[in-house]
Design a protein around this motif. Sequence first.
Motif, PDB file in Angstrom:
ATOM      1  N   ASN A  15       0.852  -1.186   0.000  1.00 27.06           N
ATOM      2  CA  ASN A  15       0.000   0.000   0.000  1.00 27.06           C
ATOM      3  C   ASN A  15       0.886   1.234   0.000  1.00 27.06           C
ATOM      4  O   ASN A  15       1.916   1.260   0.675  1.00 27.06           O
ATOM      5  N   ASP A  16       0.468   2.245  -0.753  1.00 23.74           N
ATOM      6  CA  ASP A  16       1.163   3.520  -0.752  1.00 23.74           C
ATOM      7  C   ASP A  16       1.067   4.116   0.644  1.00 23.74           C
ATOM      8  O   ASP A  16      -0.025   4.203   1.213  1.00 23.74           O
ATOM      9  N   LEU A  21       1.378   7.160   1.848  1.00 18.64           N
ATOM     10  CA  LEU A  21       0.659   8.416   2.035  1.00 18.64           C
ATOM     11  C   LEU A  21      -0.792   8.363   1.587  1.00 18.64           C
ATOM     12  O   LEU A  21      -1.666   8.936   2.225  1.00 18.64           O
ATOM     13  N   GLU A  22      -1.068   7.683   0.484  1.00 14.41           N
ATOM     14  CA  GLU A  22      -2.425   7.674  -0.060  1.00 14.41           C
ATOM     15  C   GLU A  22      -3.205   6.405   0.243  1.00 14.41           C
ATOM     16  O   GLU A  22      -4.423   6.384   0.095  1.00 14.41           O
ATOM     17  N   ASP A  48      -3.346   3.684  -1.445  1.00 14.13           N
ATOM     18  CA  ASP A  48      -3.700   2.891  -2.620  1.00 14.13           C
ATOM     19  C   ASP A  48      -2.898   1.602  -2.694  1.00 14.13           C
ATOM     20  O   ASP A  48      -1.747   1.541  -2.257  1.00 14.13           O
ATOM     21  N   ARG A  52       0.227   1.674  -9.832  1.00 18.67           N
ATOM     22  CA  ARG A  52      -1.115   1.375  -9.334  1.00 18.67           C
ATOM     23  C   ARG A  52      -1.857   0.400 -10.254  1.00 18.67           C
ATOM     24  O   ARG A  52      -2.997   0.058  -9.998  1.00 18.67           O
ATOM     25  N   THR A 111       8.093   4.870   1.297  1.00 18.35           N
ATOM     26  CA  THR A 111       7.074   5.032   0.267  1.00 18.35           C
ATOM     27  C   THR A 111       5.913   4.063   0.437  1.00 18.35           C
ATOM     28  O   THR A 111       4.778   4.393   0.124  1.00 18.35           O
ATOM     29  N   GLY A 151     -12.468   6.977  -6.025  1.00 20.10           N
ATOM     30  CA  GLY A 151     -11.175   6.497  -6.483  1.00 20.10           C
ATOM     31  C   GLY A 151     -11.306   5.612  -7.696  1.00 20.10           C
ATOM     32  O   GLY A 151     -11.942   5.976  -8.685  1.00 20.10           O
TER      33      GLY A 151
END
Length: 102
Positions: free
Chosen positions: A13-14, A16-17, A19, A31, A58, A94
């Motif tokens: 998973n990202d 910060l976001e 995703d 992604r 990250t 999203g």
Amino acid sequence: MPRPFTPKVITANDLLEGDVIYFTTANTWTRHLSEAELITDEAESQLRLLEAEKQNLTIVGAYLADAKAGENGPEPTHFREDFRRKGPSNYRHGKQEAAAHV
């Protein structure tokens, strides 16, 4: 008796976001599952996972997920990974906002 190795992709998973992201042959994240590296060798999968885990500023939660070669790149073999790549299911936002992913 150990189970035979099956092809894998590295997913996480990202940080910060949030995703779902996939590791590529260029040691970057995407992604799109179709752009992920499909790993067919067990020893190589462990080395690639170690490489991916180095990017802990990250990503979070990197792991190997079963996949298979598809017409347009790797495809999931388990419903969990198919579900993850489509995004949250509680409401459309999203990735699910696009009709192609619903």
